[in-house]
Design a protein around this motif. Structure first.
Motif, PDB file in Angstrom:
ATOM      1  N   MET A  55       0.781  -1.047  -0.207  1.00 52.04           N
ATOM      2  CA  MET A  55       0.570   0.044  -0.072  1.00 52.04           C
ATOM      3  C   MET A  55       1.090   1.073  -0.268  1.00 52.04           C
ATOM      4  SD  MET A  55      -3.439  -1.368   2.645  1.00 52.04           S
ATOM      5  CE  MET A  55      -2.341  -1.248   3.770  1.00 52.04           C
ATOM      6  N   MET A  56       1.925   1.284   0.747  1.00 50.74           N
ATOM      7  CA  MET A  56       3.330   2.192   0.806  1.00 50.74           C
ATOM      8  C   MET A  56       3.482   2.417  -0.626  1.00 50.74           C
ATOM      9  SD  MET A  56       4.984   1.530   4.334  1.00 50.74           S
ATOM     10  CE  MET A  56       5.891   3.127   3.925  1.00 50.74           C
ATOM     11  N   MET A  57       3.858   1.642  -1.281  1.00 52.79           N
ATOM     12  CA  MET A  57       4.097   1.388  -2.606  1.00 52.79           C
ATOM     13  C   MET A  57       3.355   2.216  -3.560  1.00 52.79           C
ATOM     14  SD  MET A  57       7.579   0.787  -2.862  1.00 52.79           S
ATOM     15  CE  MET A  57       7.827   0.201  -4.483  1.00 52.79           C
ATOM     16  N   VAL A  58       2.021   2.175  -3.460  1.00 51.03           N
ATOM     17  CA  VAL A  58       1.029   2.319  -3.928  1.00 51.03           C
ATOM     18  C   VAL A  58       0.653   3.813  -4.187  1.00 51.03           C
ATOM     19  CG1 VAL A  58      -1.579   2.184  -4.421  1.00 51.03           C
ATOM     20  CG2 VAL A  58      -0.475   0.082  -4.556  1.00 51.03           C
ATOM     21  N   TRP A  59       0.536   4.261  -3.129  1.00 46.35           N
ATOM     22  CA  TRP A  59       0.458   5.605  -2.796  1.00 46.35           C
ATOM     23  C   TRP A  59       1.721   6.563  -3.031  1.00 46.35           C
ATOM     24  CZ3 TRP A  59       2.806   8.877   0.477  1.00 46.35           C
ATOM     25  CH2 TRP A  59       2.532  10.696   0.695  1.00 46.35           C
ATOM     26  N   GLY A  60       3.193   6.133  -3.405  1.00 50.32           N
ATOM     27  CA  GLY A  60       3.655   6.522  -2.919  1.00 50.32           C
ATOM     28  C   GLY A  60       4.493   7.357  -4.769  1.00 50.32           C
ATOM     29  N   PHE A  61       3.176   5.939  -5.742  1.00 50.29           N
ATOM     30  CA  PHE A  61       3.370   5.776  -6.644  1.00 50.29           C
ATOM     31  C   PHE A  61       2.558   6.668  -7.366  1.00 50.29           C
ATOM     32  CE2 PHE A  61       7.101   2.848  -6.991  1.00 50.29           C
ATOM     33  CZ  PHE A  61       7.937   3.194  -7.511  1.00 50.29           C
TER      34      PHE A  61
ATOM     35  N   MET B 141      -0.191   5.605  -7.686  1.00 49.01           N
ATOM     36  CA  MET B 141      -1.028   5.076  -8.912  1.00 49.01           C
ATOM     37  C   MET B 141      -2.518   5.140  -9.292  1.00 49.01           C
ATOM     38  SD  MET B 141       0.719   1.159  -8.393  1.00 49.01           S
ATOM     39  CE  MET B 141       3.222   0.551  -8.318  1.00 49.01           C
ATOM     40  N   PRO B 142      -2.967   5.462 -10.305  1.00 51.26           N
ATOM     41  CA  PRO B 142      -4.189   5.374 -10.260  1.00 51.26           C
ATOM     42  C   PRO B 142      -5.273   3.778  -9.907  1.00 51.26           C
ATOM     43  CG  PRO B 142      -3.032   5.222 -12.626  1.00 51.26           C
ATOM     44  CD  PRO B 142      -1.783   4.901 -11.785  1.00 51.26           C
ATOM     45  N   VAL B 143      -6.175   4.716  -9.519  1.00 54.01           N
ATOM     46  CA  VAL B 143      -7.060   3.026  -9.193  1.00 54.01           C
ATOM     47  C   VAL B 143      -6.925   1.872 -10.450  1.00 54.01           C
ATOM     48  CG1 VAL B 143      -9.825   2.373  -8.847  1.00 54.01           C
ATOM     49  CG2 VAL B 143      -8.709   4.182  -7.761  1.00 54.01           C
ATOM     50  N   ILE B 144      -7.473   2.545 -11.744  1.00 55.38           N
ATOM     51  CA  ILE B 144      -6.959   0.838 -12.222  1.00 55.38           C
ATOM     52  C   ILE B 144      -5.963   0.225 -13.288  1.00 55.38           C
ATOM     53  CG2 ILE B 144      -6.095   2.605 -14.443  1.00 55.38           C
ATOM     54  CD1 ILE B 144      -8.101   1.109 -16.382  1.00 55.38           C
ATOM     55  N   GLN B 145      -4.845   1.189 -12.479  1.00 59.11           N
ATOM     56  CA  GLN B 145      -3.407   0.622 -12.535  1.00 59.11           C
ATOM     57  C   GLN B 145      -3.502  -0.160 -11.063  1.00 59.11           C
ATOM     58  OE1 GLN B 145       0.299   2.935 -12.295  1.00 59.11           O
ATOM     59  NE2 GLN B 145       1.129   0.769 -11.999  1.00 59.11           N
ATOM     60  N   PHE B 146      -3.624   0.000 -10.280  1.00 63.22           N
ATOM     61  CA  PHE B 146      -3.431  -0.892  -8.941  1.00 63.22           C
ATOM     62  C   PHE B 146      -3.721  -2.356  -8.911  1.00 63.22           C
ATOM     63  CE2 PHE B 146      -6.271   0.259  -5.502  1.00 63.22           C
ATOM     64  CZ  PHE B 146      -6.459   1.779  -5.507  1.00 63.22           C
ATOM     65  N   ILE B 147      -5.718  -1.976  -8.954  1.00 63.88           N
ATOM     66  CA  ILE B 147      -6.729  -2.656  -8.081  1.00 63.88           C
ATOM     67  C   ILE B 147      -6.194  -3.355  -9.072  1.00 63.88           C
ATOM     68  CG2 ILE B 147      -8.339  -1.978  -9.610  1.00 63.88           C
ATOM     69  CD1 ILE B 147     -10.686  -1.927  -7.419  1.00 63.88           C
TER      70      ILE B 147
END
Length: 375
Positions: free
Chosen positions: A323-329, A331-337
């Motif tokens: 989650m830290m990587m997702v927040w740090g980069f 990432m748009p929802v369509i990418q991380f989900i």
């Protein structure tokens, strides 16, 4: 005589668990993967630091990186007492920084016919054993007989998973069938140990089994709809390369994983609903099964919020760095989900929560049927 009866069943389960741990290695030897590497691990002690070139990591100053050269004494095995020279490279990922007198775990491997010695890991077992001892003392100190039964139940669970489930999967058995059978055995033994054999525990048994099976089915169904399989589990791909004569059915490992992870929370919910129904029935004999069922489900709704939070937060805690990587980069929802790791965690969390929610009405209905006067 009463004390003997009181401790007879826990003693039998403890003996069965010990027998599983004792017999499983020899019985499962034919299905165990064999490593092509000739290596073993021993405990060693740092005798003297000969040289070291170290500096703090620029990103994580508490970690020292560089290289150490030291002499170490082997404390176990055929080479016990032998002193060897160890070159110890230190990085962020592998950081076994040692000082003179430290005990550590050494890897001994044959490399080009010569033994190669490597500082594999810090010796962490004393801290783990001390924490385990504290946990067991607290269980027995506060729980007394129930605490002892809980320890036996945990021991039995470990025996089923390590001594039966894992060898069965490597033997090529269907993980779904094996998991359901073992979970059912675990549920029956656990409730008899904790609650005794009565209508309340019987109700909780069936409610728990139905709840975890529902969680497993949801995990498998929606996981496959999302094009996920057991290969996306942590180390799922690595397991494939542990080749044996029987191919591992990796596809169904999602079902196994979610049933095991959701079992504890579902058991809590099921016994809470069954106990609530039982206590209300004992307190007021004029209440009808329908009224008791509705009251139990009202209590279940209060439990539902906390237990689903417990399960989801446990999975979120394990995925904190993701989650830290997702927040740090950003990432748009369509990418991380749609990332397999994130999708897998979400499917597991939601499937377990669905199992918890379904356990409430299922257990309440079972209670109204099993507790009825004509049963």
């Amino acid at each position: 005589m009463d004390k003997l009866k009181k401790y007879a069943f826990p003693l039998i389960i403890a003996l069965i668990s010990s027998a599983i741990f004792y017999l499983s290695p020899s019985l499962s030897q034919t299905v165990r993967p064999h490593s092509p590497l000739t290596q073993h691990f021993v405990e060693a002690r740092v005798v003297e630091i000969e040289s070291q070139q170290l500096k703090p990591d620029p990103q994580v100053p508490s970690i020292m990186t560089g290289r150490q050269i030291f002499s170490a004494e082997i404390l176990q095995g055929e080479e016990q007492g032998k002193q060897v020279r160890v070159t110890n490279p230190l990085s962020r990922q592998h950081n076994v920084y040692v000082k003179a007198g430290d005990h550590f775990i050494m890897l001994v491997r044959l490399k080009n016919g010569e033994p190669y010695y490597w500082a594999y890991n810090h010796k962490r077992s004393p801290a783990i054993y001390a924490m385990l001892a504290l946990f067991l003392l607290l269980l027995i100190g506060f729980g007394k007989q129930q605490g002892l039964n809980s320890i036996v139940s945990l021991y039995f669970t470990a025996a089923l998973i390590i001594g039966v489930l894992i060898p069965a999967i490597f033997a090529g058995w269907n993980p779904i069938l094996v998991t359901i059978v073992l979970i059912a055995i675990k549920i029956v033994v656990n409730y008899i140990l904790v609650c005794g054999y009565n209508t309340k525990s019987l109700c909780a048994m069936f409610g728990t089994l139905l709840g975890v099976v529902a969680a497993g089915l949801c995990s498998q169904l929606f996981g496959e709809l999302a094009h996920l399989s057991g290969i996306y589990l942590d180390k799922g791909e690595d397991v494939i390369y542990l080749t044996t004569a029987h191919p591992i059915q990796v596809r169904w490992l999602m079902f196994t994983a979610i049933m095991i992870s959701a079992l504890g929370a579902v058991m809590d919910v099921a016994i809470s609903i069954a106990s609530c129904y039982h206590e209300l029935r004992q307190t007021d004999a004029t209440l009808t099964p329908k009224q008791l069922r509705h009251a139990s489900m009202n209590v279940g709704r209060d439990i539902m919020g906390t237990m689903t939070n417990t399960l989801i937060l446990a999975i979120a805690g394990g995925s904190l760095t993701t989650m830290m990587m997702v927040w740090g980069f950003e990432m748009p929802v369509i990418q991380f989900i749609n990332t397999p790791l994130v999708a897998m965690a979400m499917v597991h969390a939601l499937a377990g929560s669905i199992g918890i929610v379904l356990t409430i009405p299922l257990t309440a209905w079972l209670a109204s049927w099993l507790f009825s006067s004509n049963r």
